[in-house]
Design a protein around this motif. Structure first.
Motif, short mmCIF file in Angstrom:
data_model
loop_
_atom_site.label_atom_id
_atom_site.label_comp_id
_atom_site.label_asym_id
_atom_site.label_seq_id
_atom_site.Cartn_x
_atom_site.Cartn_y
_atom_site.Cartn_z
N LEU A 277 -2.47 -0.84 -8.07
CA LEU A 277 -2.97 -0.18 -9.30
C LEU A 277 -4.49 0.30 -8.97
O LEU A 277 -5.05 -0.39 -8.13
N PRO A 278 -4.99 1.31 -9.52
CA PRO A 278 -6.29 1.90 -9.48
C PRO A 278 -7.28 0.88 -9.77
O PRO A 278 -8.66 0.72 -9.31
N ASP A 279 -6.93 -0.25 -10.68
CA ASP A 279 -7.90 -1.18 -11.11
C ASP A 279 -7.97 -2.24 -9.94
O ASP A 279 -6.99 -3.02 -9.81
N ALA B 128 0.78 -0.93 -18.63
CA ALA B 128 -0.02 -0.60 -19.45
C ALA B 128 -0.94 -1.86 -19.99
O ALA B 128 -0.10 -2.75 -20.39
N ARG C 9 -5.68 0.82 -20.92
CA ARG C 9 -5.26 2.00 -19.89
C ARG C 9 -3.65 1.91 -19.75
O ARG C 9 -2.96 0.78 -19.55
N TRP D 251 -0.82 3.47 -16.93
CA TRP D 251 -0.80 4.08 -15.53
C TRP D 251 0.67 4.20 -15.25
O TRP D 251 1.59 3.58 -15.85
N TRP E 109 -0.71 6.64 -8.25
CA TRP E 109 -0.62 6.19 -9.79
C TRP E 109 -1.72 7.45 -10.67
O TRP E 109 -2.59 7.94 -10.13
N ARG E 110 -1.03 7.71 -11.64
CA ARG E 110 -1.82 8.79 -12.48
C ARG E 110 -2.21 7.89 -13.81
O ARG E 110 -1.55 6.94 -14.31
N ASP E 111 -3.59 8.12 -14.26
CA ASP E 111 -3.96 7.80 -15.39
C ASP E 111 -3.44 8.47 -16.59
O ASP E 111 -3.86 9.66 -16.79
N ALA E 112 -2.40 7.95 -17.37
CA ALA E 112 -1.75 8.78 -18.32
C ALA E 112 -2.10 8.56 -19.82
O ALA E 112 -1.34 9.26 -20.55
N ARG F 219 -4.18 6.19 -23.02
CA ARG F 219 -4.18 4.80 -23.55
C ARG F 219 -3.21 4.25 -24.68
O ARG F 219 -2.77 5.22 -25.31
#
Length: 347
Positions: A36-38, A57, A78, A80, A89-92, A94
Motif C-alpha cells: 500500500l502507498p501508506d 479503503a 482514502r 486505493w 496502486w492508484r489513489d481513487a 475518498r
C-alpha cells in the motif's frame, strides 16, 4: 474455554505448527503484491473486488507514534485501487467518511462496506464501492438497524449476512444480533446467535451455509471488562437456524475474514489473535499473532492445520482475487500495522 482445555488446545496448535513449519516458505504459495502507498499500513480497512480490481479503503493507524508512546489512533478515508497484480496502486478517491473495523463483502455489483467506527462513534452506514472505466463510484445502501463495528459478515446466495460485533465503542458490551440484507430491501433481523455475544469473529459462506467462528466475548473479571477468546463455531442455514459446528483447534479472534474456500469443499482461516499474548510485556516487543492456517471440512465437521503463514495478521479482510487469496495490510502486533499485501495460492 476452561484453563485446562485452553492449554491442551494451545499445545496441539504448537505441535501442528511444528509439523507444518515448511509451509511458511513463500515458494509454497505465498507471494507479495505491491505494498500500500501508506507506509504505516492500516488495520480494519474495507477490502474487496470490483471491475476485476482490488480495492482497499479506510482503516486506522498511528501516524504520530505508537500507542505505548502516547500516539493517537487516526481513522482514514482514502480509497486505493490495484488493477493488476504487478501494477501500481492508484489513489481513487475518498469514502464519505473516515471509517475502520467494519464488514467487507464483495458482491457482483461491487464492494459493500458495512458499519465500522471512527474516532467518535460506531456507525450504521452502508456504502457500495464500484470501479468501472477508471472511475470510483460510491453508492449509499440501506443502513444497518444499529450502529455496529467489529462484526463479521459474508454473502450467500445474493444475501449479505452480518453477525455480532459491538454497538458502542469502548469494548464494554458485545452483541449476538444477526442481520440480513436482500437488496434493494432494507435489513432484516434474524435469530440471534444462541451463544455468548462477541466481537471480532470470523465469518464464512459455503454451499448454502453461513458460518461464524471464534471471536472474543467481553467478560467482567476483577472489576473490569476483558476479552475472553472463543474457540466455538456455529453454522446458520435458512429454515434450520443456528447449529453448533466443531470448535476451532484453539481460540481465535480478529483473523482475516471472511474465511475463504479454495475448492468449494473447505474453508481456510489464516492467522488471527489466539489470545495467548494478550498481556505480553513490554508491548513493543510483542511477538505477533498466530501463524497457523486452519482448514475446516464441513462434510466431516473437522479441522486440520494446513500450514503456516509467513505474514501473521489480525484485523484485516481476506479477499479472493484472480484465483488467489489476498490479505492486504492489517495488524502485525498490537498498534503496529504493515503496508505489505500478501497473496496466497492454497495447495
Amino acid at each position: 474455554m476452561k484453563r485446562a482445555a485452553f492449554l491442551v488446545a494451545a499445545a496441539c496448535g504448537l505441535r501442528f505448527a511444528a509439523a507444518f513449519a515448511r509451509a511458511a516458505d513463500p515458494a509454497a504459495g505465498w507471494t507479495q503484491l505491491p505494498p500500500l502507498p501508506d507506509a504505516r499500513g492500516v488495520a480494519g480497512a474495507f477490502a474487496g473486488v470490483s471491475g476485476d480490481a482490488l480495492i482497499v479503503a479506510g482503516g486506522a493507524n498511528f501516524p504520530d507514534g505508537m500507542p505505548w508512546a502516547g500516539g493517537q489512533k487516526a481513522w482514514l478515508d482514502r480509497v486505493w485501487i490495484l488493477e493488476k497484480p504487478d501494477g501500481a496502486w492508484r489513489d481513487a478517491g475518498r469514502l464519505p467518511g473516515a471509517r475502520a473495523y467494519g464488514v467487507s463483502v464483495t458482491t457482483a455489483d461491487g464492494l459493500v462496506c458495512i458499519g465500522g467506527s471512527d474516532a467518535r462513534a460506531h456507525h450504521a452506514d452502508v456504502w457500495r464501492l464500484s470501479w468501472k472505466g477508471g472511475m470510483l463510484r460510491v453508492e449509499m445502501l440501506p443502513p444497518l438497524p444499529v450502529r455496529l463495528a467489529n462484526a463479521a459478515g459474508a454473502e450467500l446466495g445474493g444475501t449479505i449476512y452480518v453477525a455480532c460485533g459491538a454497538e458502542e465503542p469502548g469494548e464494554q458490551a458485545a452483541s449476538a444480533r444477526f442481520f440480513a440484507l436482500d437488496l434493494p430491501a432494507a435489513w432484516r433481523e434474524l435469530e440471534r446467535l444462541p451463544a455468548q455475544p462477541r466481537i471480532m469473529p470470523i465469518a464464512a459462506a459455503l454451499n448454502g451455509v453461513f458460518y461464524l467462528f471464534g471471536g472474543a466475548a467481553l467478560e467482567a473479571r476483577a472489576g473490569k471488562v476483558v476479552r475472553g477468546y472463543l474457540h466455538e463455531a456455529w453454522r446458520f442455514k435458512t429454515g434450520e437456524g443456528w447449529k453448533p459446528a466443531a470448535g476451532l483447534p484453539y481460540a481465535l479472534a480478529a483473523a482475516p475474514s471472511p474465511a475463504l474456500s479454495p475448492d468449494g469443499a473447505r474453508l481456510l482461516i489464516a492467522s488471527g489473535d489466539d489470545g495467548t499474548q494478550v498481556d505480553f510485556q513490554p508491548v513493543e516487543q510483542h511477538p505477533g499473532f498466530a501463524r497457523g492456517i486452519l482448514a475446516y471440512d464441513p462434510r466431516r465437521d473437522a479441522w486440520t492445520l494446513a500450514g503456516e503463514t509467513p505474514a501473521p495478521r489480525a484485523n484485516a479482510t481476506a479477499v479472493r482475487w484472480r484465483g488467489r487469496f489476498i490479505i492486504p495490510s492489517g495488524e502485525v502486533r498490537p498498534g503496529v500495522r504493515s503496508p505489505q499485501v500478501w497473496s496466497f495460492l492454497p495447495p
